[in-house]
Design a protein around this motif. Sequence first.
Motif, PDB file in Angstrom:
ATOM      1  N   THR A  64      53.777  52.652  11.316  1.00  0.00           N
ATOM      2  CA  THR A  64      53.524  51.701  12.409  1.00  0.00           C
ATOM      3  C   THR A  64      54.516  51.837  13.560  1.00  0.00           C
ATOM      4  O   THR A  64      54.209  51.441  14.674  1.00  0.00           O
ATOM      5  CB  THR A  64      53.552  50.250  11.890  1.00  0.00           C
ATOM      6  OG1 THR A  64      54.812  50.001  11.267  1.00  0.00           O
ATOM      7  CG2 THR A  64      52.425  50.014  10.896  1.00  0.00           C
ATOM      8  N   THR A  65      55.681  52.401  13.306  1.00  0.00           N
ATOM      9  CA  THR A  65      56.696  52.526  14.361  1.00  0.00           C
ATOM     10  C   THR A  65      56.509  53.784  15.188  1.00  0.00           C
ATOM     11  O   THR A  65      56.807  53.798  16.376  1.00  0.00           O
ATOM     12  CB  THR A  65      58.115  52.519  13.746  1.00  0.00           C
ATOM     13  OG1 THR A  65      58.263  51.312  12.994  1.00  0.00           O
ATOM     14  CG2 THR A  65      59.191  52.583  14.807  1.00  0.00           C
ATOM     15  N   ARG A  66      55.987  54.834  14.561  1.00  0.00           N
ATOM     16  CA  ARG A  66      55.912  56.128  15.240  1.00  0.00           C
ATOM     17  C   ARG A  66      55.092  56.113  16.531  1.00  0.00           C
ATOM     18  O   ARG A  66      55.547  56.681  17.526  1.00  0.00           O
ATOM     19  CB  ARG A  66      55.390  57.193  14.290  1.00  0.00           C
ATOM     20  CG  ARG A  66      55.449  58.584  14.917  1.00  0.00           C
ATOM     21  CD  ARG A  66      55.149  59.636  13.919  1.00  0.00           C
ATOM     22  NE  ARG A  66      56.406  60.218  13.498  1.00  0.00           N
ATOM     23  CZ  ARG A  66      56.525  61.087  12.532  1.00  0.00           C
ATOM     24  NH1 ARG A  66      55.479  61.465  11.864  1.00  0.00           N
ATOM     25  NH2 ARG A  66      57.692  61.581  12.225  1.00  0.00           N
ATOM     26  N   PRO A  67      53.909  55.480  16.589  1.00  0.00           N
ATOM     27  CA  PRO A  67      53.184  55.561  17.868  1.00  0.00           C
ATOM     28  C   PRO A  67      53.946  54.975  19.067  1.00  0.00           C
ATOM     29  O   PRO A  67      54.106  55.660  20.062  1.00  0.00           O
ATOM     30  CB  PRO A  67      51.882  54.809  17.602  1.00  0.00           C
ATOM     31  CG  PRO A  67      51.688  54.909  16.135  1.00  0.00           C
ATOM     32  CD  PRO A  67      53.079  54.877  15.552  1.00  0.00           C
ATOM     33  N   PRO A  68      54.468  53.764  18.987  1.00  0.00           N
ATOM     34  CA  PRO A  68      55.151  53.256  20.182  1.00  0.00           C
ATOM     35  C   PRO A  68      56.579  53.787  20.350  1.00  0.00           C
ATOM     36  O   PRO A  68      57.083  53.844  21.465  1.00  0.00           O
ATOM     37  CB  PRO A  68      55.168  51.738  19.983  1.00  0.00           C
ATOM     38  CG  PRO A  68      55.066  51.529  18.521  1.00  0.00           C
ATOM     39  CD  PRO A  68      54.298  52.705  17.984  1.00  0.00           C
ATOM     40  N   HIS A  69      57.229  54.187  19.268  1.00  0.00           N
ATOM     41  CA  HIS A  69      58.628  54.633  19.328  1.00  0.00           C
ATOM     42  C   HIS A  69      58.771  55.888  18.464  1.00  0.00           C
ATOM     43  O   HIS A  69      59.211  55.823  17.318  1.00  0.00           O
ATOM     44  CB  HIS A  69      59.578  53.546  18.819  1.00  0.00           C
ATOM     45  CG  HIS A  69      59.380  52.222  19.475  1.00  0.00           C
ATOM     46  ND1 HIS A  69      59.773  51.971  20.770  1.00  0.00           N
ATOM     47  CD2 HIS A  69      58.805  51.078  19.032  1.00  0.00           C
ATOM     48  CE1 HIS A  69      59.461  50.729  21.091  1.00  0.00           C
ATOM     49  NE2 HIS A  69      58.861  50.158  20.059  1.00  0.00           N
ATOM     50  N   SER A  70      58.412  57.021  19.032  1.00  0.00           N
ATOM     51  CA  SER A  70      58.308  58.241  18.226  1.00  0.00           C
ATOM     52  C   SER A  70      59.635  58.672  17.614  1.00  0.00           C
ATOM     53  O   SER A  70      59.668  59.110  16.458  1.00  0.00           O
ATOM     54  CB  SER A  70      57.709  59.372  19.058  1.00  0.00           C
ATOM     55  OG  SER A  70      58.525  59.654  20.173  1.00  0.00           O
TER      56      SER A  70
END
Length: 156
Positions: A64-70
């Motif tokens: 869940t974190t990777r898309p907005p904060h790669s």
Amino acid sequence: MTSATPVSDAYPYLRAASAGVRHHTRALTPREQTAPPPADRVHLDVLHAHLTALHQLLDHLATTTRPPHSAAGRQLATAHTRLWQSAAAVHEAFHLLPSANDTATDAGCHPERLPDGPPVLTICQRHLAAGHVVRRKTTPSDLNTPLHGHTTTCSQ
């Protein structure tokens, strides 16, 4: 007006689990000259359950974190891999410890031969289920790669 949850009230179950681990660690620290007892299979089974639960949590957070904060998502994915390596080592240690029923040393994964019989979810079943997630999201070379770029200082 925002209704943000105060930090002291955020993630109560995770904070309670961390407090439980800290308490257990202090309980194992010898206060006198007597050494604490060595780990047994039951202890490692419970520790493995904790590690696989953390593994599942990190998997969810990385996803869940990777898309907005790669960049942060990649770091969480790396932590996810390292936690799997820890769980795998605990699983291996579990099989290296003798059980009450062992007459010969056998390091194989045999849930049906656990000391108290196979519980509903044995360490081996739990490990295989977590391994399925790892194989779906991680390459074998990532699992065998040592931790790169690790420092003990904070970058900020």
